[in-house]
Scaffold this motif. Structure first.
Motif, mmCIF file in Angstrom:
data_model
loop_
_atom_site.group_PDB
_atom_site.id
_atom_site.type_symbol
_atom_site.label_atom_id
_atom_site.label_comp_id
_atom_site.label_asym_id
_atom_site.label_seq_id
_atom_site.Cartn_x
_atom_site.Cartn_y
_atom_site.Cartn_z
ATOM 1 N N ARG A 342 0.839 -1.218 0.000
ATOM 2 C CA ARG A 342 0.000 0.000 0.000
ATOM 3 C C ARG A 342 0.865 1.256 0.000
ATOM 4 O O ARG A 342 0.525 2.269 -0.595
ATOM 5 N N THR A 343 2.040 1.176 0.637
ATOM 6 C CA THR A 343 2.925 2.341 0.741
ATOM 7 C C THR A 343 3.683 2.605 -0.561
ATOM 8 O O THR A 343 4.320 3.646 -0.709
ATOM 9 N N GLY A 344 3.670 1.636 -1.464
ATOM 10 C CA GLY A 344 4.422 1.799 -2.710
ATOM 11 C C GLY A 344 5.907 1.525 -2.545
ATOM 12 O O GLY A 344 6.688 1.796 -3.467
ATOM 13 N N GLU A 345 6.345 0.991 -1.395
ATOM 14 C CA GLU A 345 7.759 0.691 -1.143
ATOM 15 C C GLU A 345 7.979 -0.834 -1.200
ATOM 16 O O GLU A 345 7.283 -1.580 -0.513
ATOM 17 N N ILE A 346 8.916 -1.247 -2.027
ATOM 18 C CA ILE A 346 9.260 -2.685 -2.191
ATOM 19 C C ILE A 346 10.643 -2.906 -1.585
ATOM 20 O O ILE A 346 11.620 -2.218 -1.949
ATOM 21 N N ASP A 347 10.716 -3.884 -0.662
ATOM 22 C CA ASP A 347 11.989 -4.195 0.001
ATOM 23 C C ASP A 347 12.878 -4.981 -0.984
ATOM 24 O O ASP A 347 12.777 -6.203 -1.119
ATOM 25 N N LEU A 348 13.767 -4.280 -1.691
ATOM 26 C CA LEU A 348 14.628 -4.922 -2.707
ATOM 27 C C LEU A 348 15.651 -5.878 -2.091
ATOM 28 O O LEU A 348 15.990 -6.919 -2.665
ATOM 29 N N GLU A 349 16.113 -5.516 -0.889
ATOM 30 C CA GLU A 349 17.127 -6.345 -0.241
ATOM 31 C C GLU A 349 16.577 -7.730 0.070
ATOM 32 O O GLU A 349 17.337 -8.707 0.151
ATOM 33 N N LYS A 350 15.264 -7.832 0.209
ATOM 34 C CA LYS A 350 14.647 -9.122 0.480
ATOM 35 C C LYS A 350 14.825 -10.068 -0.710
ATOM 36 O O LYS A 350 14.973 -11.280 -0.528
ATOM 37 N N ILE A 383 4.100 10.397 -11.964
ATOM 38 C CA ILE A 383 4.472 9.185 -11.204
ATOM 39 C C ILE A 383 5.983 8.983 -11.386
ATOM 40 O O ILE A 383 6.500 9.006 -12.514
ATOM 41 N N PHE A 384 6.692 8.744 -10.272
ATOM 42 C CA PHE A 384 8.145 8.513 -10.302
ATOM 43 C C PHE A 384 8.462 7.209 -9.556
ATOM 44 O O PHE A 384 7.866 6.907 -8.516
ATOM 45 N N LEU A 391 15.928 -0.576 -1.773
ATOM 46 C CA LEU A 391 14.517 -0.202 -1.769
ATOM 47 C C LEU A 391 14.098 0.298 -3.156
ATOM 48 O O LEU A 391 14.861 0.987 -3.842
ATOM 49 N N ILE A 392 12.844 -0.067 -3.542
ATOM 50 C CA ILE A 392 12.195 0.494 -4.728
ATOM 51 C C ILE A 392 10.976 1.276 -4.223
ATOM 52 O O ILE A 392 10.140 0.724 -3.513
ATOM 53 N N LYS A 393 10.880 2.566 -4.627
ATOM 54 C CA LYS A 393 9.766 3.399 -4.122
ATOM 55 C C LYS A 393 9.015 3.994 -5.305
ATOM 56 O O LYS A 393 9.614 4.577 -6.218
ATOM 57 N N ILE A 394 7.669 3.793 -5.296
ATOM 58 C CA ILE A 394 6.771 4.349 -6.310
ATOM 59 C C ILE A 394 6.039 5.536 -5.673
ATOM 60 O O ILE A 394 5.457 5.401 -4.586
ATOM 61 N N GLU A 395 6.043 6.692 -6.393
ATOM 62 C CA GLU A 395 5.416 7.895 -5.835
ATOM 63 C C GLU A 395 4.455 8.518 -6.862
ATOM 64 O O GLU A 395 4.839 8.728 -8.022
ATOM 65 N N PHE A 396 3.198 8.796 -6.394
ATOM 66 C CA PHE A 396 2.200 9.532 -7.182
ATOM 67 C C PHE A 396 2.161 10.950 -6.608
ATOM 68 O O PHE A 396 1.675 11.166 -5.505
ATOM 69 N N LYS A 398 0.605 13.745 -7.169
ATOM 70 C CA LYS A 398 -0.649 14.457 -6.876
ATOM 71 C C LYS A 398 -1.356 13.893 -5.662
ATOM 72 O O LYS A 398 -2.163 14.595 -5.050
ATOM 73 N N GLU A 399 -1.094 12.659 -5.322
ATOM 74 C CA GLU A 399 -1.802 12.041 -4.189
ATOM 75 C C GLU A 399 -0.772 11.369 -3.281
ATOM 76 O O GLU A 399 -0.463 10.182 -3.449
ATOM 77 N N PRO A 400 -0.227 12.097 -2.327
ATOM 78 C CA PRO A 400 0.799 11.531 -1.446
ATOM 79 C C PRO A 400 0.302 10.325 -0.650
ATOM 80 O O PRO A 400 1.094 9.438 -0.325
ATOM 81 N N ASP A 401 -0.978 10.231 -0.338
ATOM 82 C CA ASP A 401 -1.488 9.102 0.457
ATOM 83 C C ASP A 401 -2.153 8.040 -0.411
ATOM 84 O O ASP A 401 -3.005 7.284 0.057
ATOM 85 N N TYR A 402 -1.738 7.936 -1.676
ATOM 86 C CA TYR A 402 -2.380 7.007 -2.601
ATOM 87 C C TYR A 402 -2.116 5.565 -2.161
ATOM 88 O O TYR A 402 -1.039 5.218 -1.646
ATOM 89 N N ASP A 403 -3.122 4.727 -2.372
ATOM 90 C CA ASP A 403 -2.984 3.293 -2.059
ATOM 91 C C ASP A 403 -2.412 2.597 -3.298
ATOM 92 O O ASP A 403 -3.114 2.336 -4.281
ATOM 93 N N TYR A 404 -1.101 2.256 -3.211
ATOM 94 C CA TYR A 404 -0.418 1.723 -4.384
ATOM 95 C C TYR A 404 -0.729 0.252 -4.637
ATOM 96 O O TYR A 404 -0.285 -0.314 -5.650
ATOM 97 N N SER A 405 -1.499 -0.345 -3.770
ATOM 98 C CA SER A 405 -1.890 -1.740 -4.019
ATOM 99 C C SER A 405 -2.834 -1.833 -5.206
ATOM 100 O O SER A 405 -3.118 -2.924 -5.698
#
Length: 421
Positions: A342-350, A383-384, A391-396, A398-405
């Protein structure tokens, strides 16, 4: 003549013999002055017949000869040193001469232990203890079909012969074998015919070189051949050929008009050529029975499979065989996510631990909530996607609290080095 008994009666006791009776007594016996005839001596004639006659006058050798019932002496007419023989009635000198441990047949002057002045005919001959021959022996003993033995001149070039049965074990040829150059070429062959297979194996010597070949005599076909000339080498089999001359070196396999081959030209500036004429019209180059790209080094030729692997993507970590500027090996791995936090953050080290340097990244995002699918790390400046070593981070924006799921899928391919190398 009175018998002995009658005369005894003249001289009985009391008798007075008369003159006539005394005379009869004296006439009945031989006087010592009288000669007694041989016929009147019992057995004397038979006894004398059993005795030998006196040899003839003169010295010499005699034998006892039986003539009817009367034996006698027979003189031997022998020559000195000639061995005698029995001629049916007596011994006489033969033509065999023996003196000083030397025997001559037909000669009285033998120079060897046995010397024959004439021909010898025998059904068998065994000779032993002959002296070893050397270069001083200049003749060979040969025989005709009828058994006649004669001499022939020995070859002065070789000093000996190679027997048709081959050399004995432990007695190899110790010198050279030279063929006469003035002979026709067909007489300069060493060959063996195999009657069962119809194959003739031969070695030929010619002015320009030599050949080693195997020929099917029934079909008159050369099955395989090695041709050594003054300026070239050719090796050919049923379908293959190796040729080496001043112009080029060729290794080839033929099947009718189709072939495979390697050609090395004498021009050093020209490359090595691979030739392939395929009946299916699909010529190819080099190939390998096994994949060896995993162990390929910098100057090795690569296989198609090796290139395919370099250009392919896998969810498994793959070592690319390339290196980064610091000399460390480069790895590649593709990650696919169909559930994004949901946060848009993927644990790459995992998923990829120990990343040291990210060399490149390729990504693709499917986001059907916005009816979009895009490649790259941003979409229309709204979107960036940021990739760090852990870490991989997806950011929208216009909507900082977007549900990235709500993202349907995210795929990323990374090339990187590792801390552990």
């Amino acid at each position: 003549m009175k018998t002995k008994q009658e005369i005894k009666q003249y001289f009985e006791n009391g008798d007075i013999p008369t003159q006539e009776q005394f005379w009869e007594w004296q006439d009945a016996y031989w006087h010592k002055e009288e000669n007694i005839p041989q016929d009147n001596i019992s057995g004397l004639k038979d006894a004398l017949n059993a005795k030998l006659n006196k040899p003839q006058a003169g010295t010499g050798f005699y034998i006892i000869a039986q003539n009817g019932d009367i034996p006698g002496y027979s003189k031997l007419n022998l020559q000195s040193y000639n061995i005698p023989y029995w001629n049916g009635s007596s011994l006489t000198s033969s033509g065999i001469y023996h003196s000083n441990d030397k025997t001559g047949l037909g000669t009285q002057n033998p120079s060897e232990m046995l010397e024959v002045a004439g021909n010898i005919k025998t059904s068998g001959l065994i000779v032993s203890n002959l002296p070893a021959a050397n270069i001083n022996y200049t003749r060979n003993l040969v025989a005709k079909d009828d058994g006649t033995i004669g001499w022939e001149g020995k070859s002065t070039s070789s000093g000996t012969y190679i027997p048709l049965s081959g050399t004995q074990a432990g007695k190899p040829i110790s010198g050279n074998l030279e063929l006469m150059t003035e002979q026709p070429e067909e007489n300069n062959l060493i060959y063996r015919n195999n009657i069962d297979t119809g194959v003739k194996n031969e070695i030929g010597f010619y002015p320009s070189g030599m050949t080693i070949s195997s020929v099917n005599t029934a079909q008159n076909v050369v099955m395989s051949k090695i041709d050594l000339s003054n300026d070239a080498l050719y090796v050919s089999g049923p379908s293959s050929q190796l040729s080496m001359d001043h112009e080029r070196t060729t290794i080839a396999y033929y099947n009718g008009r189709d072939m495979k081959g390697i050609v090395i030209d004498s021009n050093i500036d020209e490359p090595i050529r691979i030739m392939h004429i395929s009946p299916a019209g699909k010529p190819r180059g080099l190939t390998g029975d096994e994949y060896y790209g995993k162990y390929a080094e910098s100057n090795d030729y690569i296989q198609k499979q090796y290139v395919d692997k370099k250009m392919s993507y896998s969810r498994e970590e793959v070592r690319t065989e390339g290196t980064w500027i610091n000399g460390k090996p480069v790895y590649r791995q593709t990650l696919f996510f169909d559930q994004i936090p949901r946060t848009g953050e993927i644990d790459l080290e995992k998923y990829i631990p120990d990343i040291e340097t990210i060399i490149s990244n390729e990504m693709f995002t499917e986001w059907w909530a916005f009816d979009m699918a895009f490649a790259g790390n941003q979409w229309r400046t709204q979107i960036f996607i940021t990739v760090e070593t852990k870490l991989i981070k997806i950011e929208f924006v216009k909507e900082p609290d977007y549900d990235y799921s709500a993202i349907n899928s995210f795929t990323i391919t990374l090339e990187y080095t590792k801390k552990t190398d």
